[in-house]
Design an enzyme around this catalytic site. Sequence first.
Site, PDB file in Angstrom:
ATOM      1  N   ASP A 113       0.854  -1.196   0.000  1.00  0.00           N
ATOM      2  CA  ASP A 113       0.000   0.000   0.000  1.00  0.00           C
ATOM      3  C   ASP A 113       0.891   1.248   0.000  1.00  0.00           C
ATOM      4  O   ASP A 113       2.096   1.156   0.222  1.00  0.00           O
ATOM      5  CB  ASP A 113      -0.935   0.017   1.225  1.00  0.00           C
ATOM      6  CG  ASP A 113      -0.207  -0.340   2.519  1.00  0.00           C
ATOM      7  OD1 ASP A 113       0.989  -0.009   2.640  1.00  0.00           O
ATOM      8  OD2 ASP A 113      -0.833  -0.940   3.405  1.00  0.00           O
ATOM      9  N   ASP A 145       1.393   5.068   1.604  1.00  0.00           N
ATOM     10  CA  ASP A 145       0.999   6.037   2.630  1.00  0.00           C
ATOM     11  C   ASP A 145       1.647   7.371   2.311  1.00  0.00           C
ATOM     12  O   ASP A 145       2.789   7.426   1.846  1.00  0.00           O
ATOM     13  CB  ASP A 145       1.458   5.564   4.015  1.00  0.00           C
ATOM     14  CG  ASP A 145       0.750   4.285   4.425  1.00  0.00           C
ATOM     15  OD1 ASP A 145      -0.476   4.199   4.209  1.00  0.00           O
ATOM     16  OD2 ASP A 145       1.412   3.356   4.909  1.00  0.00           O
ATOM     17  N   ASP A 198       8.498   3.507  13.525  1.00  0.00           N
ATOM     18  CA  ASP A 198       9.073   2.392  14.292  1.00  0.00           C
ATOM     19  C   ASP A 198      10.524   2.047  13.914  1.00  0.00           C
ATOM     20  O   ASP A 198      11.411   2.072  14.757  1.00  0.00           O
ATOM     21  CB  ASP A 198       8.162   1.147  14.225  1.00  0.00           C
ATOM     22  CG  ASP A 198       7.683   0.807  12.830  1.00  0.00           C
ATOM     23  OD1 ASP A 198       8.131   1.458  11.859  1.00  0.00           O
ATOM     24  OD2 ASP A 198       6.868  -0.131  12.699  1.00  0.00           O
TER      25      ASP A 198
HETATM   26  P1  ATP Z   1       3.544  -3.332   5.066  1.00  0.00           P
HETATM   27  O1  ATP Z   1       4.423  -3.770   3.974  1.00  0.00           O
HETATM   28  O2  ATP Z   1       3.028  -4.430   5.880  1.00  0.00           O
HETATM   29  O3  ATP Z   1       2.458  -2.372   4.622  1.00  0.00           O
HETATM   30  P2  ATP Z   1       4.452  -1.021   6.503  1.00  0.00           P
HETATM   31  O4  ATP Z   1       5.737  -0.705   7.201  1.00  0.00           O
HETATM   32  O5  ATP Z   1       4.094  -0.141   5.348  1.00  0.00           O
HETATM   33  O6  ATP Z   1       4.523  -2.521   6.059  1.00  0.00           O
HETATM   34  P3  ATP Z   1       1.998  -0.135   7.633  1.00  0.00           P
HETATM   35  O7  ATP Z   1       1.156  -0.748   8.683  1.00  0.00           O
HETATM   36  O8  ATP Z   1       1.431   0.087   6.273  1.00  0.00           O
HETATM   37  O9  ATP Z   1       3.301  -1.027   7.564  1.00  0.00           O
HETATM   38  O10 ATP Z   1       2.529   1.233   8.253  1.00  0.00           O
HETATM   39  C1  ATP Z   1       3.009   2.315   7.446  1.00  0.00           C
HETATM   40  C2  ATP Z   1       4.107   3.056   8.198  1.00  0.00           C
HETATM   41  O11 ATP Z   1       3.590   3.606   9.421  1.00  0.00           O
HETATM   42  C3  ATP Z   1       5.278   2.189   8.664  1.00  0.00           C
HETATM   43  O12 ATP Z   1       6.220   1.990   7.633  1.00  0.00           O
HETATM   44  C4  ATP Z   1       5.848   3.033   9.803  1.00  0.00           C
HETATM   45  O13 ATP Z   1       6.591   4.116   9.317  1.00  0.00           O
HETATM   46  C5  ATP Z   1       4.568   3.563  10.444  1.00  0.00           C
HETATM   47  N1  ATP Z   1       4.094   2.678  11.527  1.00  0.00           N
HETATM   48  C6  ATP Z   1       3.209   1.657  11.414  1.00  0.00           C
HETATM   49  N2  ATP Z   1       2.984   1.080  12.599  1.00  0.00           N
HETATM   50  C7  ATP Z   1       3.739   1.744  13.502  1.00  0.00           C
HETATM   51  C8  ATP Z   1       3.931   1.623  14.913  1.00  0.00           C
HETATM   52  N3  ATP Z   1       3.307   0.681  15.615  1.00  0.00           N
HETATM   53  N4  ATP Z   1       4.792   2.495  15.515  1.00  0.00           N
HETATM   54  C9  ATP Z   1       5.412   3.463  14.801  1.00  0.00           C
HETATM   55  N5  ATP Z   1       5.266   3.609  13.469  1.00  0.00           N
HETATM   56  C10 ATP Z   1       4.443   2.778  12.818  1.00  0.00           C
HETATM   57 MG    MG Z   2       2.281  -0.234   4.283  1.00  0.00          MG
END
Ligand code: ATP
Ligand code: MG
Length: 468
Positions: free
Chosen positions: A81, A83, A165
């Site tokens: 996805d 963001d 994170d």
């Molecule tokens: P995925 O490939 O699963 O989407 P992702 O890292 O993009 O991995 P998301 O849940 O889409 O995971 O989160 C988007 C972003 O938001 C992360 O890359 C991180 O920067 C931030 N984030 C998500 N969860 C947390 C958390 N629990 N604490 C701090 N930052 C977070």
């Molecule tokens: Mg993501």
Amino acid sequence: MPQVSKFFNRLFSGNSPSADPDATVHPSKARIIPRDQHHISRKDISSSALKVLNGLHDAGHQAYLVGGGVRDLLLGLKPKDFDVATDATPEQVKKCFRNSRIIGKRFRLVHVFYGREIIEIATFRATTTDSTPSDQTISRTCPDSGMITRDNRYGTIEEDAIRRDFTVNALYYNIADFSVVDFLGGVDDLHSRQMNIIGDPATRYREDPVRMLRAVRLSTKLGFTIADHSEKPIAEMAQLLQQVSHARLWDESLKLFLSGHAQETWHKLKKTKLADSLFPQTIKSLQSKNSTTFRAFIEKALASTDERIHQGKPVTPAFLFAVWLWQPMLDRQQNFIIKHCAPAESFNKACSKILAEHHQQIAMPRRFSTVVREIWQLQNQLWKRQGKRHERVFAHPRFRAAYDFLLLRAIPGSEEEKLAQWWTDYQQASIDQRATMVKALNRQTNRKRRRKSGKVNTTSEKGPSRNE
Ligand code: ATP
Ligand code: MG
């Protein structure tokens, strides 16, 4: 990925700010990687995400792609996805896009809808470290546990980076000049394939224990290691997961186990003791003396889930939960039987108890726990094939899952394996052949009954009784 390594090699190396676990994180100067030194192309970004980035930029706001999207593009992977982060407030964002909605109480975000795709836009956020609310503070409470429950204070891009994170998740792709902005050494960590939590690991895990699960999930997905200082505190802090909402843990467990890396994820969860908090009943059964069969069953089920996902076949999380809770349920049933409870009643009581206890860790929605129960019940029904009963079992909507479950748990040479083979043959047989199979079964049963009445001791056709 030669292109990727070429890109990394062109970057100068530097120290990751998170390398010293006790250091307070002060993102000093951002490392800007200009467009000609990275290979993120707008072609690889979804058109919806580009519309959002350009829309914000044209309205005079800062607009960045951030998080997993940037990380995955730099690694040459297809992001799950996209963001977006911006300096515009949710209200300002909403004004830019008619097809948008402000959502969330904990974090106020804007969702922009393009058909089935949703682009999430977050205003740069800061995490308050003192109790003085700023003018821009909407709300945040920080209870004694150290867990952040609300953090909606707007901040700068640097502050936004620090509250993410892992360093590899804090990279920003700037739509204004197509550069990548790195405040915390995320590019170096991508290069050395390491997950480094930003700031002091214990504090960050205490703030949000789900970050420990994210460390396991993302390191497995990316084939990264978790840096020592980021991994070390996890085993001691794993029990903090019990403070996380059970509904959120359900969502996280789907991400953990339905992404095609279930088996490796399970091993890492056990190693880091996170499994003890998520699946205490399973871990208890695995620690008992005769756990070899159960251990092998779990391994086979996880491997088969991964295989199905890689083949694009459907999977239900209920199947895996039925596997993890199978032995705990049988153990509990045995306890009821010892207390002179009838087998059928023991089975029903054990199912209810185990599922209710499990709900205290992970809130499995009822539509899935019903399937878990059905898969278990069918383990007994699969023995009952005489008369028209085989047709009823075969027509059950959960037959296929129950059959797969039997195949995986059957030990070579066991009665269960013979039963699984019978159902394998049955499914491949014509209607006439099925009738012949059932007739043969009836003859076999009659022979056994006659032998039994002659006081000869044999195994009943029903097989070893378990769930009655
Ligand atoms: P995925 O490939 O699963 O989407 P992702 O890292 O993009 O991995 P998301 O849940 O889409 O995971 O989160 C988007 C972003 O938001 C992360 O890359 C991180 O920067 C931030 N984030 C998500 N969860 C947390 C958390 N629990 N604490 C701090 N930052 C977070
Ligand atoms: Mg993501």
